[in-house]
Scaffold this active site. Structure first.
Site, PDB file in Angstrom:
ATOM      1  N   ARG A 200       0.836  -1.186   0.000  1.00 36.08           N
ATOM      2  CA  ARG A 200       0.000   0.000   0.000  1.00 36.08           C
ATOM      3  C   ARG A 200       0.877   1.244   0.000  1.00 36.08           C
ATOM      4  O   ARG A 200       1.941   1.263   0.605  1.00 36.08           O
ATOM      5  CB  ARG A 200      -0.902   0.035   1.246  1.00 36.08           C
TER       6      ARG A 200
ATOM      7  N   TYR B 209      -1.871  -3.422  -6.617  1.00 28.37           N
ATOM      8  CA  TYR B 209      -1.670  -4.068  -5.309  1.00 28.37           C
ATOM      9  C   TYR B 209      -2.974  -4.085  -4.495  1.00 28.37           C
ATOM     10  O   TYR B 209      -3.685  -3.074  -4.410  1.00 28.37           O
ATOM     11  CB  TYR B 209      -0.566  -3.338  -4.510  1.00 28.37           C
TER      12      TYR B 209
ATOM     13  N   LYS C  19      -9.702  -2.149   1.842  1.00 27.71           N
ATOM     14  CA  LYS C  19      -9.323  -1.037   2.725  1.00 27.71           C
ATOM     15  C   LYS C  19     -10.069   0.243   2.346  1.00 27.71           C
ATOM     16  O   LYS C  19     -10.503   0.998   3.209  1.00 27.71           O
ATOM     17  CB  LYS C  19      -7.823  -0.785   2.623  1.00 27.71           C
TER      18      LYS C  19
ATOM     19  N   HIS D  27     -10.443  -2.343  11.650  1.00 27.32           N
ATOM     20  CA  HIS D  27      -9.376  -3.207  11.114  1.00 27.32           C
ATOM     21  C   HIS D  27      -9.177  -4.362  12.098  1.00 27.32           C
ATOM     22  O   HIS D  27      -8.213  -4.384  12.858  1.00 27.32           O
ATOM     23  CB  HIS D  27      -8.107  -2.353  10.985  1.00 27.32           C
TER      24      HIS D  27
ATOM     25  N   SER E 159      -1.208  -4.042  10.308  1.00 24.74           N
ATOM     26  CA  SER E 159      -0.909  -4.934   9.192  1.00 24.74           C
ATOM     27  C   SER E 159       0.345  -5.757   9.494  1.00 24.74           C
ATOM     28  O   SER E 159       1.318  -5.236  10.045  1.00 24.74           O
ATOM     29  CB  SER E 159      -0.644  -4.103   7.938  1.00 24.74           C
TER      30      SER E 159
ATOM     31  N   CYS F  34       0.930  -8.119  11.599  1.00 22.06           N
ATOM     32  CA  CYS F  34       1.251  -8.395  13.009  1.00 22.06           C
ATOM     33  C   CYS F  34       0.554  -9.670  13.481  1.00 22.06           C
ATOM     34  O   CYS F  34       0.344  -9.863  14.680  1.00 22.06           O
ATOM     35  CB  CYS F  34       0.835  -7.235  13.905  1.00 22.06           C
TER      36      CYS F  34
ATOM     37  N   ASP G  17      -9.481  -9.584   8.820  1.00 22.71           N
ATOM     38  CA  ASP G  17      -8.968  -8.235   8.541  1.00 22.71           C
ATOM     39  C   ASP G  17      -9.939  -7.105   8.900  1.00 22.71           C
ATOM     40  O   ASP G  17      -9.511  -6.074   9.379  1.00 22.71           O
ATOM     41  CB  ASP G  17      -8.591  -8.136   7.059  1.00 22.71           C
TER      42      ASP G  17
ATOM     43  N   ARG H 172       1.893 -12.157  -0.980  1.00 21.08           N
ATOM     44  CA  ARG H 172       0.570 -12.464  -0.431  1.00 21.08           C
ATOM     45  C   ARG H 172      -0.070 -13.692  -1.058  1.00 21.08           C
ATOM     46  O   ARG H 172       0.261 -14.079  -2.173  1.00 21.08           O
ATOM     47  CB  ARG H 172      -0.363 -11.271  -0.714  1.00 21.08           C
TER      48      ARG H 172
END
Ligand code: OXD
Ligand code: MN
Length: 597
Positions: A73, A201, A210, A230, A252, A254, A277, A374
């Site tokens: 991002r 992306y 998002k 989130h 993100s 984590c 998410d 990813r």
């Protein structure tokens, strides 16, 4: 007569000038066709959009390599375009909507020439849910169309659902020429519109994720009285078979996905996955907080995913399903045609090409898989999928867990004294940055409720909104802070994490059901060590104590940093947050009235 939807698509086509317009129906056949197109017709430079992977070991899996400048991002190119700059707040880049549109119109003029415009009708949330939203995204690349089919509920019925309505959620996306200087992700909150160019992306291009489900939805939630967060959503089943639902906000990369699919290290406990998410949270008629996951897929970080860290994810990735599974920017084993990433089980393959398509030299320091490589996979593949996943009402939440990546300072787990204190714990959360966004990794930044990059309006108002929601809840969830990432003097993680995190979840569940007492510290309530199940763990008493250590001197510094951050929002930071901040500061300056330090 053309519907507002048809008119809107036509207008965007006039501007972007695609060769063809393709209305997607979300079917399995269509996904196959799109993958074929991605393998044979569409390319990034010379590289086809999709490459088939070894179908025996990775059923229905395809490989995608992004443009090398387009791997995360880009927060610095992401804007909230509300007419009033103060509404966007200092937590967002801002541009006036007129200026932003002018800029985007120029960049988008003819940007789809020679390409197909895919029209994607999709729903965020179960179509029968009162909380779901009907959306349309336009895109010019099969990778995004296929990804959106995995990540959302896409079907032609959504077009009927929209009918003649004008208020559907709109997303216009083009990869443009991937030029990072011409890359923008613009949000127009009042028009429910996202306009994104120059990137393929996930977080920049799958506009339901998002961009809509967090940035725009958080603004809608602010106006309508709900929260877009989130957060993962999971159910924790205890040995008696009772399931307690919790949400957890972590920045993100984590470990949200690992937490959502956790394989319990404690016998009798089981975790059920509802989302990894995003959570939309509504106050139910019963005064409880109810959560739905607006998404239908998992877009997770590959490196570090293994049978040890997340066995359920590997099972998910290998499960055959009518949804394809995509791997983006991992390494590729040339001999077996399988994806590979650092941390995957087994020996490192002999012949690998890296995420940029070059032969990988294992003696070099470079990674074969990009650190933010990813996978994109349907949540329906998950062996831990909760039976409540498709419940349109969602699930009632008993605990909210807020966390960050902190190598020092923050205890393994702390329960807030009450809702207001919990909001303060969330508001001051700091985290060390990761590779999910294009910035320097390992820097400390304040990331309240893991929402800093995703809150679509002024964060000061966001804190107020949380406080207001708390007032509407007659049975509020308890709020906890967690930190899996504290290190010892040698810089090694003390807590084993992953499946062992169930031990912390168990304590949280025990607290929710008033089964155990807790000890008071200046930061909040922590476990009496006899109640934290540590049997079988290889951690010394000293190290365990270190996980909960509260160092007053370090906290005095931390408080100054927190104050600077909260000041950034001027008088929009609620007085209740300052009250809590003051109370905590006094604890350290007066040596801890609430005890503990
Ligand atoms: C994500 C992120 O991709 O937070 O989920 O970056
Ligand atoms: Mn995320």
């Amino acid at each position: 007569m053309a519907t507002p939807l048809e008119k809107w698509v036509e207008e965007q086509a006039k501007l972007t000038k695609p060769d063809k317009i393709y209305w997607c129906d979300g079917s399995e056949d269509e996904a196959r066709r799109l993958i074929e197109i991605g393998m044979k017709e569409e390319k990034i430079g010379d590289v086809p959009i999709f490459q088939e992977l070894n179908q025996k070991s990775w059923p229905n899996a395809y490989y995608h390599r992004s443009h090398p400048t387009d791997v995360a991002r880009t927060e610095h190119l992401t804007y909230v375009c509300h007419p009033d700059k103060e509404v966007a707040g200092s937590n967002n880049n801002w541009m006036h909507p007129d200026e932003a549109k002018e800029k985007m119109r120029k960049l988008s003029d003819g940007c789809m020439k020679g390409r197909t415009m895919y029209v994607l009708p999709y729903m965020m949330g179960h179509p029968d849910s009162p909380y779901a939203k009907a959306c349309i995204q336009l895109t010019d690349v099969s990778y995004v169309a296929v990804s959106m089919r995995i990540m959302t509920r896409m079907s032609k019925e959504i077009i009927e659902k929209i009918g003649t309505r004008e208020d559907f959620v709109k997303g216009l996306h083009s990869v443009g020429d991937f030029d990072p200087n011409k890359r923008f992700i613009m949000h127009f909150p009042d028009e429910h519109l996202v306009w994104s160019i120059g990137s393929g992306y996930g977080g920049n291009a799958l506009l339901g994720k998002k961009c809509f489900s967090l940035r725009i939805a958080s603004w809608l939630g602010f106006q309508e009285g709900w929260l877009a967060e989130h957060m993962v959503i999971l159910g924790i089943e205890d040995p008696k078979g009772n399931v307690t639902y919790v949400t957890a906000a972590l920045p993100s990369a984590c470990g949200k996905t690992n937490l959502a699919m956790l394989e319990s290290a404690l016998p009798g406990y089981k975790v059920w996955t509802l989302g990894d998410d995003i959570a939309w949270l509504n106050v139910g008629p019963d005064g409880r907080l109810w959560a739905i996951n607006p998404e239908a897929g998992l877009f997770g970080v590959a490196p570090g995913t293994s049978m040890k860290t997340n066995p359920n994810m590997l099972k998910t990735l290998k499960a055959a399903n009518f949804y394809p599974t995509l791997f983006t920017n991992t390494g590729l084993d040339i001999d077996t045609n399988e994806p590979w990433w650092e941390g995957l089980d087994g020996a490192v393959p002999k012949n690998l090409i890296d995420w940029q398509g070059k032969v990988w030299d294992s003696s070099s320091n470079s990674k074969a898989a990009h650190p933010n490589s990813r996978f994109t996979v349907s949540i329906n593949n998950s062996p831990t999928l909760s039976k409540e996943f498709d419940n349109p009402k969602g699930v009632p939440i008993s605990a909210i867990i807020l966390g960050g990546r902190r190598t020092q300072l923050i205890p393994l787990v702390t329960e807030s004294f009450n809702w207001q204190h919990g909001v303060y714990l969330g508001a001051q959360t700091g985290s060390e940055t990761t590779a999910a966004a294009a910035h320097q990794v390992g820097q400390l930044r304040r990331d309240p409720m893991a929402m800093l990059p995703f809150c679509g309006y002024n964060m000061g108002n966001y804190f107020q909104h949380w406080l207001n929601i708390g007032k509407k809840l007659t049975q509020p969830p308890k709020i906890f802070s967690v930190n899996w990432f504290r290190v010892d003097d040698e810089g090694k993680f003390i807590w084993p994490g992953f499946g062992e995190n169930i031990r912390v979840l168990k304590w949280i569940v025990d607290r929710v059901h008033n089964r155990v007492k807790a000890e008071e510290t200046p930061l909040g309530l922590v476990p009496d060590m006899r109640d934290l199940e540590t049997g079988g763990l290889d951690i010394s008493k000293e190290k365990l104590a270190k996980l909960f250590e509260i160092n007053a001197e370090s906290w005095k510094q931390e408080l100054q940093d927190i104050e600077k951050f909260l000041n950034q929002f001027g008088n929009r930071t609620p007085s209740e947050i300052w009250q809590e901040h003051k109370k905590l500061s006094e604890q350290f300056n007066n040596n801890g009235e609430r005890g503990g330090a």
